[in-house]
Write a protein that holds these residues in place. Structure first.
Motif, PDB file in Angstrom:
ATOM      1  N   TRP A 110       0.821  -1.211   0.000  1.00  0.00           N
ATOM      2  CA  TRP A 110       0.000   0.000   0.000  1.00  0.00           C
ATOM      3  C   TRP A 110       0.855   1.261   0.000  1.00  0.00           C
ATOM      4  CZ3 TRP A 110      -4.472  -1.419   3.923  1.00  0.00           C
ATOM      5  CH2 TRP A 110      -5.382  -2.236   3.255  1.00  0.00           C
ATOM      6  N   ASN A 111       1.883   1.286   0.826  1.00  0.00           N
ATOM      7  CA  ASN A 111       2.706   2.489   0.899  1.00  0.00           C
ATOM      8  C   ASN A 111       3.531   2.688  -0.371  1.00  0.00           C
ATOM      9  OD1 ASN A 111       2.576   3.959   3.643  1.00  0.00           O
ATOM     10  ND2 ASN A 111       2.627   1.817   4.245  1.00  0.00           N
ATOM     11  N   LEU A 112       4.082   1.597  -0.914  1.00  0.00           N
ATOM     12  CA  LEU A 112       4.827   1.708  -2.171  1.00  0.00           C
ATOM     13  C   LEU A 112       3.912   2.144  -3.308  1.00  0.00           C
ATOM     14  CD1 LEU A 112       7.219  -1.390  -2.072  1.00  0.00           C
ATOM     15  CD2 LEU A 112       7.899   1.020  -2.165  1.00  0.00           C
ATOM     16  N   SER A 113       2.699   1.616  -3.328  1.00  0.00           N
ATOM     17  CA  SER A 113       1.736   1.984  -4.371  1.00  0.00           C
ATOM     18  C   SER A 113       1.378   3.458  -4.291  1.00  0.00           C
ATOM     19  CB  SER A 113       0.469   1.133  -4.245  1.00  0.00           C
ATOM     20  OG  SER A 113       0.759  -0.238  -4.411  1.00  0.00           O
ATOM     21  N   LEU A 114       1.210   3.953  -3.057  1.00  0.00           N
ATOM     22  CA  LEU A 114       0.880   5.366  -2.883  1.00  0.00           C
ATOM     23  C   LEU A 114       2.037   6.257  -3.333  1.00  0.00           C
ATOM     24  CD1 LEU A 114      -1.260   7.341  -1.907  1.00  0.00           C
ATOM     25  CD2 LEU A 114      -0.322   7.131   0.409  1.00  0.00           C
ATOM     26  N   ILE A 115       3.275   5.860  -3.015  1.00  0.00           N
ATOM     27  CA  ILE A 115       4.443   6.631  -3.442  1.00  0.00           C
ATOM     28  C   ILE A 115       4.526   6.672  -4.960  1.00  0.00           C
ATOM     29  CG2 ILE A 115       6.971   6.659  -3.492  1.00  0.00           C
ATOM     30  CD1 ILE A 115       6.909   5.487  -0.646  1.00  0.00           C
TER      31      ILE A 115
ATOM     32  N   SER B 249       4.823   7.975   3.703  1.00  0.00           N
ATOM     33  CA  SER B 249       4.728   6.561   3.326  1.00  0.00           C
ATOM     34  C   SER B 249       6.092   5.891   3.356  1.00  0.00           C
ATOM     35  CB  SER B 249       4.115   6.427   1.925  1.00  0.00           C
ATOM     36  OG  SER B 249       2.745   6.759   1.940  1.00  0.00           O
ATOM     37  N   PHE B 250       7.126   6.615   2.920  1.00  0.00           N
ATOM     38  CA  PHE B 250       8.479   6.057   2.948  1.00  0.00           C
ATOM     39  C   PHE B 250       8.925   5.806   4.392  1.00  0.00           C
ATOM     40  CE2 PHE B 250      13.127   6.634   3.092  1.00  0.00           C
ATOM     41  CZ  PHE B 250      13.500   5.568   2.266  1.00  0.00           C
ATOM     42  N   ILE B 251       8.630   6.759   5.280  1.00  0.00           N
ATOM     43  CA  ILE B 251       8.953   6.578   6.699  1.00  0.00           C
ATOM     44  C   ILE B 251       8.220   5.373   7.257  1.00  0.00           C
ATOM     45  CG2 ILE B 251       8.569   7.554   9.006  1.00  0.00           C
ATOM     46  CD1 ILE B 251       9.295  10.272   7.898  1.00  0.00           C
ATOM     47  N   ASP B 252       6.945   5.209   6.905  1.00  0.00           N
ATOM     48  CA  ASP B 252       6.165   4.076   7.405  1.00  0.00           C
ATOM     49  C   ASP B 252       6.743   2.750   6.928  1.00  0.00           C
ATOM     50  OD1 ASP B 252       4.383   5.517   8.931  1.00  0.00           O
ATOM     51  OD2 ASP B 252       2.926   5.759   7.325  1.00  0.00           O
ATOM     52  N   ILE B 253       7.241   2.708   5.691  1.00  0.00           N
ATOM     53  CA  ILE B 253       7.879   1.493   5.174  1.00  0.00           C
ATOM     54  C   ILE B 253       9.132   1.171   5.995  1.00  0.00           C
ATOM     55  CG2 ILE B 253       9.173   0.530   3.231  1.00  0.00           C
ATOM     56  CD1 ILE B 253       7.238   2.037   1.378  1.00  0.00           C
TER      57      ILE B 253
ATOM     58  N   LEU C 164       2.116   6.165  -7.161  1.00  0.00           N
ATOM     59  CA  LEU C 164       0.986   6.911  -7.724  1.00  0.00           C
ATOM     60  C   LEU C 164       1.245   8.411  -7.664  1.00  0.00           C
ATOM     61  CD1 LEU C 164      -1.925   6.806  -8.868  1.00  0.00           C
ATOM     62  CD2 LEU C 164      -2.738   6.973  -6.497  1.00  0.00           C
ATOM     63  N   ILE C 165       1.765   8.880  -6.535  1.00  0.00           N
ATOM     64  CA  ILE C 165       2.057  10.310  -6.378  1.00  0.00           C
ATOM     65  C   ILE C 165       3.151  10.751  -7.339  1.00  0.00           C
ATOM     66  CG2 ILE C 165       3.011  12.031  -4.780  1.00  0.00           C
ATOM     67  CD1 ILE C 165       1.552  10.494  -2.523  1.00  0.00           C
ATOM     68  N   ARG C 166       4.155   9.892  -7.528  1.00  0.00           N
ATOM     69  CA  ARG C 166       5.245  10.226  -8.439  1.00  0.00           C
ATOM     70  C   ARG C 166       4.788  10.230  -9.902  1.00  0.00           C
ATOM     71  NH1 ARG C 166       7.346  11.924  -4.567  1.00  0.00           N
ATOM     72  NH2 ARG C 166       9.294  11.297  -3.567  1.00  0.00           N
ATOM     73  N   MET C 167       3.868   9.335 -10.248  1.00  0.00           N
ATOM     74  CA  MET C 167       3.466   9.166 -11.645  1.00  0.00           C
ATOM     75  C   MET C 167       2.407  10.152 -12.103  1.00  0.00           C
ATOM     76  SD  MET C 167       3.349   4.994 -11.734  1.00  0.00           S
ATOM     77  CE  MET C 167       2.592   4.932 -13.352  1.00  0.00           C
ATOM     78  N   ASP C 168       1.562  10.621 -11.187  1.00  0.00           N
ATOM     79  CA  ASP C 168       0.449  11.498 -11.573  1.00  0.00           C
ATOM     80  C   ASP C 168       0.812  12.953 -11.313  1.00  0.00           C
ATOM     81  OD1 ASP C 168      -2.170  12.961 -11.441  1.00  0.00           O
ATOM     82  OD2 ASP C 168      -2.931  10.967 -11.897  1.00  0.00           O
TER      83      ASP C 168
ATOM     84  N   LEU D 267       3.121  13.539   1.866  1.00  0.00           N
ATOM     85  CA  LEU D 267       2.502  12.229   2.050  1.00  0.00           C
ATOM     86  C   LEU D 267       3.381  11.108   1.505  1.00  0.00           C
ATOM     87  CD1 LEU D 267       0.130  10.548   2.976  1.00  0.00           C
ATOM     88  CD2 LEU D 267      -1.032  11.071   0.816  1.00  0.00           C
ATOM     89  N   SER D 268       4.059  11.353   0.382  1.00  0.00           N
ATOM     90  CA  SER D 268       4.930  10.322  -0.179  1.00  0.00           C
ATOM     91  C   SER D 268       6.092  10.016   0.764  1.00  0.00           C
ATOM     92  CB  SER D 268       5.455  10.755  -1.551  1.00  0.00           C
ATOM     93  OG  SER D 268       6.293  11.898  -1.444  1.00  0.00           O
TER      94      SER D 268
END
Length: 322
Positions: free
Chosen positions: A48-53, A74-78, A55-59, A70-71
């Motif tokens: 989930w966290n990698l997907s969110l990162i 997510s990296f910190i959470d990973i 998605l944010i980078r691609m869009d 937020l990205s």
């Protein structure tokens, strides 16, 4: 030989070279039940966290300060989950949950680094929401890319320095007696209690870092939300007020969950009776919150949903309809 030099550098001249982690439970049947649950939790957290990162980078529509922060959250959470979960999972399958002195120090260093960096980053995100609501016309000017990068770097560096400030005094103590840590990962409050030297400096360091970084970040978040509430009250339109509040709802939920559990573990006095409760709270803030954060920020977020639709249309080759 390297281990001996490391021990000399840290001032640990005792016979204790390993610690024993009690883990979540000493019941074998319960450990076998917990293993697939926490394995699935960890894998989903990564996905989930990698997907969110990604998605944010691609869009390009998500290339805003809010999603920039937020990205990195997510990296910190990973990193946070990875510093604890793999070791905990392997211990669930072991009879003796031993960990070397060096590995224990390293694990705590990264756990504290990520935990404290998250405190600082949540404070930065609160300031971002205040600027978005209180100064919407100057938002893009105030929250310029350069400032956002400096705030993220500041969060990481603050966490790094604060973690080292806690870790060094703790593992500089002498350990010559019991080596059993009543936890599922190396946590300084439990480790300090095992020392046979005077732990006053280490205890004060932990308290000061928790107060200045943890509680200080929390107070800065409260100040930001105080200004946010004042700004929302000035909005005459009920619909505008609701929209302004919705932009903060996800962040407010994440802050409440994280600080509600983490501060209760590190700022309140401990007792033998509270050890089990602290373990449960630690599971929540170190394992479950990294899992929940992507959901909190995505479920009711129209921009994330729109970005997912655009990505799905691109990958399936369907024309995008405006």
């Amino acid at each position: 030989m390297a281990t001996s030099k490391f021990m000399d550098w840290y001032g640990n001249y005792s016979s204790v070279t390993t610690f024993i982690l009690l883990g979540l439970s000493d019941e074998k049947e319960l450990q076998l039940i917990l293993f697939p649950i926490f394995l699935a939790t960890y894998l989903v957290t990564l996905i989930w966290n990698l997907s969110l990162i990604l998605l944010i980078r691609m869009d390009i529509h998500l290339h805003t300060p809010m999603y920039f922060f937020l990205s990195f959250l997510s990296f910190i959470d990973i990193c946070f989950a990875t510093s604890i979960s793999p070791r905990m999972l392997s211990d669930l399958l072991k009879k003796e949950k031993s960990i070397s002195f060096i590995a224990c120090a390293t694990q705590y260093f990264f756990v504290a680094w990520m935990a404290l960096a998250e405190c600082c980053l949540l404070a930065a995100m609160a300031y971002d929401r205040y600027v978005a609501i209180g100064h919407p016309l100057q938002y893009s000017t105030i929250m310029a890319p350069g400032l956002c990068r400096k705030m993220v770097a500041g969060a990481y560096v603050s966490g790094l320095i604060s973690s080292f400030t806690q870790t060094f005094p703790c593992f500089h103590l002498s350990y010559c007696g019991p080596n059993i840590i009543q936890h599922f990962f190396c946590d300084v409050p439990q480790i300090i209690s095992l020392s046979c030297s005077n732990p006053f400096i280490s205890r004060m360091t932990v308290l000061l870092v928790a107060t200045f970084v943890g509680l200080g970040s929390f107070l800065s978040i409260l100040f930001s939300y105080g200004f946010i509430v004042a700004s929302i009250l000035k909005i005459s339109s009920g619909k505008g007020s609701a929209k302004a509040f919705n932009t903060c709802a996800s962040h407010l939920a994440a802050v409440t969950l994280y600080y509600g559990t983490a501060l209760s573990v590190y700022l309140f006095p401990k007792s033998d009776q509270s050890m089990k409760q602290n373990k449960v709270l630690s599971v929540f803030y170190s394992i479950l919150i990294p899992l929940l954060n992507p959901l909190i920020y995505s479920l009711r977020n129209k921009e994330i949903k729109a970005a997912l639709k655009r990505l799905r249309k691109r990958t399936t080759g369907m024309p995008q309809l405006d």
